[in-house]
Write an enzyme that holds these catalytic residues in place. Structure first.
Site, PDB file in Angstrom:
ATOM      1  N   ASP A   1     -11.011   3.168   4.308  1.00 23.72           N
ATOM      2  CA  ASP A   1     -11.400   1.761   4.175  1.00 23.72           C
ATOM      3  C   ASP A   1     -12.920   1.626   4.037  1.00 23.72           C
ATOM      4  O   ASP A   1     -13.427   0.558   3.697  1.00 23.72           O
ATOM      5  CB  ASP A   1     -10.940   0.948   5.397  1.00 23.72           C
ATOM      6  CG  ASP A   1      -9.619   0.221   5.141  1.00 23.72           C
ATOM      7  OD1 ASP A   1      -9.327  -0.075   3.962  1.00 23.72           O
ATOM      8  OD2 ASP A   1      -8.903  -0.056   6.116  1.00 23.72           O
TER       9      ASP A   1
ATOM     10  N   LYS B   1       0.839  -1.208   0.000  1.00 26.07           N
ATOM     11  CA  LYS B   1       0.000   0.000   0.000  1.00 26.07           C
ATOM     12  C   LYS B   1       0.868   1.249   0.000  1.00 26.07           C
ATOM     13  O   LYS B   1       0.580   2.218  -0.709  1.00 26.07           O
ATOM     14  CB  LYS B   1      -0.947  -0.021   1.215  1.00 26.07           C
ATOM     15  CG  LYS B   1      -2.051  -1.069   1.074  1.00 26.07           C
ATOM     16  CD  LYS B   1      -2.840  -1.295   2.360  1.00 26.07           C
ATOM     17  CE  LYS B   1      -3.868  -2.399   2.165  1.00 26.07           C
ATOM     18  NZ  LYS B   1      -4.586  -2.751   3.418  1.00 26.07           N
TER      19      LYS B   1
ATOM     20  N   GLN C   1      -4.416  -1.200   9.700  1.00 31.39           N
ATOM     21  CA  GLN C   1      -4.364  -2.531   9.085  1.00 31.39           C
ATOM     22  C   GLN C   1      -4.985  -3.577  10.022  1.00 31.39           C
ATOM     23  O   GLN C   1      -4.593  -3.688  11.180  1.00 31.39           O
ATOM     24  CB  GLN C   1      -2.902  -2.896   8.753  1.00 31.39           C
ATOM     25  CG  GLN C   1      -2.744  -4.203   8.024  1.00 31.39           C
ATOM     26  CD  GLN C   1      -3.383  -4.209   6.635  1.00 31.39           C
ATOM     27  OE1 GLN C   1      -3.233  -3.265   5.863  1.00 31.39           O
ATOM     28  NE2 GLN C   1      -4.103  -5.258   6.315  1.00 31.39           N
TER      29      GLN C   1
END
Ligand code: NDP
Length: 281
Positions: A120, A53, A97
């Site tokens: 997200d 990422k 994460q």
């Protein structure tokens, strides 16, 4: 034989567009989109995802800010960090994460992220905006799935979409997106009876189960579009999807491979959400 939907290529094209959007944002408003990437502990898979990422951010001109904390970081410490990131004007997106260590409650952490920086798309505010069909940040994997379906040339309107899996990060949100795109949607899960027959009715099949090669080719309606979300690691270390690709591609009209389908799109959509959040800041 099915058309193979090339997620890497489609994601690459999107990333090229995002690089232009970043350049424009910088030149017109002096904004460099910024993504905070928070990693707790040393889960090897999470470390790989975070590295990918951060590299993807650098490639398109998004500044990434790493916060790598030890596995015994307390929930309070993590909440304090998020509170700081929420008000930092250089940060437009916050990515924590998952999975988190067991002593940290993921729902509490997700709810602490400002919905405007929730790239997200997991915050209940954004989930609610999706459910009501209002603009908001959408979860990345479902966004990527929708882009793959569009790229395969299928307008979901009036089509029967069968989703296998009802998780909050894939199955449920992609079902809502397909509903919003006017598909007739069936959501299946581990208690669904006669799954093969339900799948056989699908013009679009999305497999998000987490079971290697579970969906068999002879379940698939001839000409259907199959999106394989599964990322399963086999004993020999290789990755495979939730569909039996060899048999499914004999019947599908188009199919996304796994790996090389949804995975690259998920990362590209994280970048797209960060650019969107920066534009709206
Ligand atoms: P979850 O484990 O959260 O959900 C799996 C879903 O599949 C559940 O709803 C479960 O049903 C259902 N299921 C499990 N077994 C069966 C079965 N035998 N028949 C029918 N349904 C079943 O997984 P995720 O949604 O997080 O992920 C799904 C897959 O997608 C995984 O392989 C994951 O690695 C991959 N993934 C890939 C991403 C990418 O970017 N490429 C991103 C996210 C996920 P029930 O609810 O009844 O338990």
């Amino acid at each position: 034989m099915a058309h193979i939907i090339d997620g890497k290529k489609i994601a690459g094209d999107l990333r090229a567009q995002l690089a232009v959007a970043c350049e424009t944002l910088n030149q017109t408003r002096g904004i460099v989109p910024g993504l905070a990437v928070v990693l707790i502990g040393n889960n090897p898979a999470s470390e790989v995802y975070v590295r990918m990422k951060k590299k993807a951010c650098a490639d398109v001109g998004i500044a990434s800010f790493s916060h790598e904390l030890p596995a015994d970081t307390s929930q309070e410490t993590l909440l304090s960090l998020i509170a700081v990131l929420n008000v930092d004007p250089k940060i437009h997106g916050i990515l924590v994460q998952l999975p988190l260590p067991h002593h940290i409650d993921a729902a509490t952490i997700i709810q602490a992220i400002s919905p405007e920086k929730d790239v997200d798309g997991f915050h209940p505010v954004n989930a609610g905006l999706l459910a009501t069909g209002s603009p908001g940040l959408r979860p990345c994997t479902p966004l990527g799935i929708m882009a793959l379906i569009e790229n395969a040339g299928m307008d979901p309107s009036g089509k029967h979409a069968v989703i296998i899996g009802r998780s909050n990060i894939v199955g449920k949100p992609v079902a809502l997106m397909l509903l919003q795109a006017h598909a007739t949607v069936t959501i299946c899960h581990s208690r669904t009876h006669h799954l093969d027959q339900v799948v056989a009715a699908g013009d679009i099949v999305v497999a998000a189960i987490g079971q290697p090669r579970f969906v068999q080719g002879d379940w698939i309606k001839k000409g259907a579009i199959v999106i394989d979300v599964g990322t399963n690691r086999l004993d020999d270390g290789s990755l495979c999807g939730d569909c039996d690709f060899a048999s499914a591609k004999q019947r599908a009209g188009a199919i996304s491979p796994a790996p090389g389908g949804v995975g690259p799109m998920t990362i590209a959509m994280l970048l797209a959400n960060t650019v969107q959040a920066a534009k709206q800041s």
